[in-house]
Design a protein around this motif. Structure first.
Motif, PDB file in Angstrom:
ATOM      1  N   GLU A  24      47.899  39.641  43.581  1.00  0.00           N
ATOM      2  CA  GLU A  24      46.615  39.117  44.036  1.00  0.00           C
ATOM      3  C   GLU A  24      45.521  40.171  43.877  1.00  0.00           C
ATOM      4  N   PHE A  25      45.871  41.406  44.167  1.00  0.00           N
ATOM      5  CA  PHE A  25      44.921  42.504  43.986  1.00  0.00           C
ATOM      6  C   PHE A  25      44.514  42.612  42.518  1.00  0.00           C
ATOM      7  N   ILE A  26      45.506  42.566  41.618  1.00  0.00           N
ATOM      8  CA  ILE A  26      45.235  42.676  40.186  1.00  0.00           C
ATOM      9  C   ILE A  26      44.390  41.499  39.707  1.00  0.00           C
ATOM     10  N   ALA A  27      44.701  40.299  40.180  1.00  0.00           N
ATOM     11  CA  ALA A  27      43.943  39.117  39.768  1.00  0.00           C
ATOM     12  C   ALA A  27      42.481  39.237  40.184  1.00  0.00           C
ATOM     13  N   LYS A  28      42.245  39.692  41.415  1.00  0.00           N
ATOM     14  CA  LYS A  28      40.878  39.858  41.893  1.00  0.00           C
ATOM     15  C   LYS A  28      40.178  41.004  41.159  1.00  0.00           C
ATOM     16  N   TRP A  29      40.927  42.057  40.852  1.00  0.00           N
ATOM     17  CA  TRP A  29      40.357  43.177  40.098  1.00  0.00           C
ATOM     18  C   TRP A  29      39.932  42.706  38.708  1.00  0.00           C
ATOM     19  N   ARG A  30      40.822  41.915  38.067  1.00  0.00           N
ATOM     20  CA  ARG A  30      40.536  41.421  36.720  1.00  0.00           C
ATOM     21  C   ARG A  30      39.302  40.516  36.723  1.00  0.00           C
ATOM     22  N   ALA A  31      39.185  39.678  37.754  1.00  0.00           N
ATOM     23  CA  ALA A  31      38.043  38.774  37.845  1.00  0.00           C
ATOM     24  C   ALA A  31      36.738  39.541  38.040  1.00  0.00           C
ATOM     25  N   ALA A  32      36.815  40.618  38.818  1.00  0.00           N
ATOM     26  CA  ALA A  32      35.612  41.404  39.097  1.00  0.00           C
ATOM     27  C   ALA A  32      35.283  42.380  37.973  1.00  0.00           C
ATOM     28  N   ASN A  33      36.299  42.723  37.162  1.00  0.00           N
ATOM     29  CA  ASN A  33      36.114  43.712  36.100  1.00  0.00           C
ATOM     30  C   ASN A  33      36.751  43.196  34.810  1.00  0.00           C
ATOM     31  N   PRO A  34      36.175  42.137  34.215  1.00  0.00           N
ATOM     32  CA  PRO A  34      36.812  41.483  33.071  1.00  0.00           C
ATOM     33  C   PRO A  34      36.988  42.378  31.846  1.00  0.00           C
ATOM     34  N   GLY A  35      36.229  43.452  31.782  1.00  0.00           N
ATOM     35  CA  GLY A  35      36.332  44.338  30.626  1.00  0.00           C
ATOM     36  C   GLY A  35      37.406  45.395  30.752  1.00  0.00           C
ATOM     37  N   ASP A  36      38.013  45.511  31.926  1.00  0.00           N
ATOM     38  CA  ASP A  36      39.015  46.552  32.143  1.00  0.00           C
ATOM     39  C   ASP A  36      40.325  46.230  31.428  1.00  0.00           C
ATOM     40  N   SER A  37      41.018  47.280  31.040  1.00  0.00           N
ATOM     41  CA  SER A  37      42.336  47.132  30.415  1.00  0.00           C
ATOM     42  C   SER A  37      43.407  47.264  31.492  1.00  0.00           C
TER      43      SER A  37
END
Length: 204
Positions: A24-37
């Motif tokens: 869930e943390f990763i999903a929210k991180w990805r949503a907030a930072n779509p450009g991150d690898s």
């Protein structure tokens, strides 16, 4: 843009709270930072080898002096170290097994703890070379070990803080799902608390 290394060590492919909350943390991180690898490594599905005499010998042999077998056996470790150095953020799912981490997570640490590579000895003592990282560790345990009478049995957070800190990673935050053996309400409460912590961390 940031590079995120996401490591799971739960032996359970389903029903794991450390997997659930870290995902869930990763999903929210990805949503907030779509450009991150985001690089994901599942140590249960694809475990890394445990230490062996051959592997240890290869670690302490200079690269240019390794024979073919030593060069082959050190490849996994070199790849894990490269992933670690490339990451700006490290997220670890680490459930408690018998008061400590899983053997697969310990094997990963054995691969990344490399003298002369991720730490070195100086005249002032050991120096960690893996610096400038933010680390988030998602744990899960049947009992409560962060405080109270069970605190003396917490060899998970104490070990990870010491081992990762030795390598230079001092910015470590633990998100603990505790007391899950207490029944459905206890699980619901600790998951809610974990989600609240995730929101606070991502808002910071």
């Amino acid at each position: 843009m940031a590079n995120v290394l996401y490591i799971n060590s739960s032996v359970r492919s389903s029903g794991s709270l450390s997997r659930q909350l870290s995902a869930e943390f990763i999903a929210k991180w990805r949503a907030a930072n779509p450009g991150d690898s985001i690089v994901e490594r599942d140590l249960a599905a694809q475990p890394v080898p445990h230490l062996s005499e051959e592997m240890m010998g290869a670690f302490f042999t200079a690269p240019e002096q390794r024979n073919a077998a030593q060069a082959a056996v050190v490849k996994t470790s070199d790849a894990l170290v490269a992933e670690l150095f490339a990451a700006d953020v490290i997220v670890i799912g680490a459930p408690m097994y018998n008061f400590s981490i899983s053997s697969t997570l310990k094997a990963w640490i054995d691969h990344i703890a490399r003298a002369g590579l991720t730490f070195k000895y100086t005249e002032n003592g050991p120096l960690g070379l893996v610096q400038g990282k933010k680390v988030y560790v998602f744990t899960a345990s049947g009992g409560v070990y962060s405080e109270g009478p069970g605190s003396g049995f917490d060899f998970l957070s104490t070990y990870l803080r010491a081992a990762l800190g030795f390598l230079g990673m001092s910015d470590i935050r633990f998100i603990q799902a505790e007391g899950v053996a207490g029944g459905e309400q206890a699980v619901a409460d600790t998951v809610a608390k974990g989600r609240q912590t995730i929101e606070q961390l991502l808002a910071a």
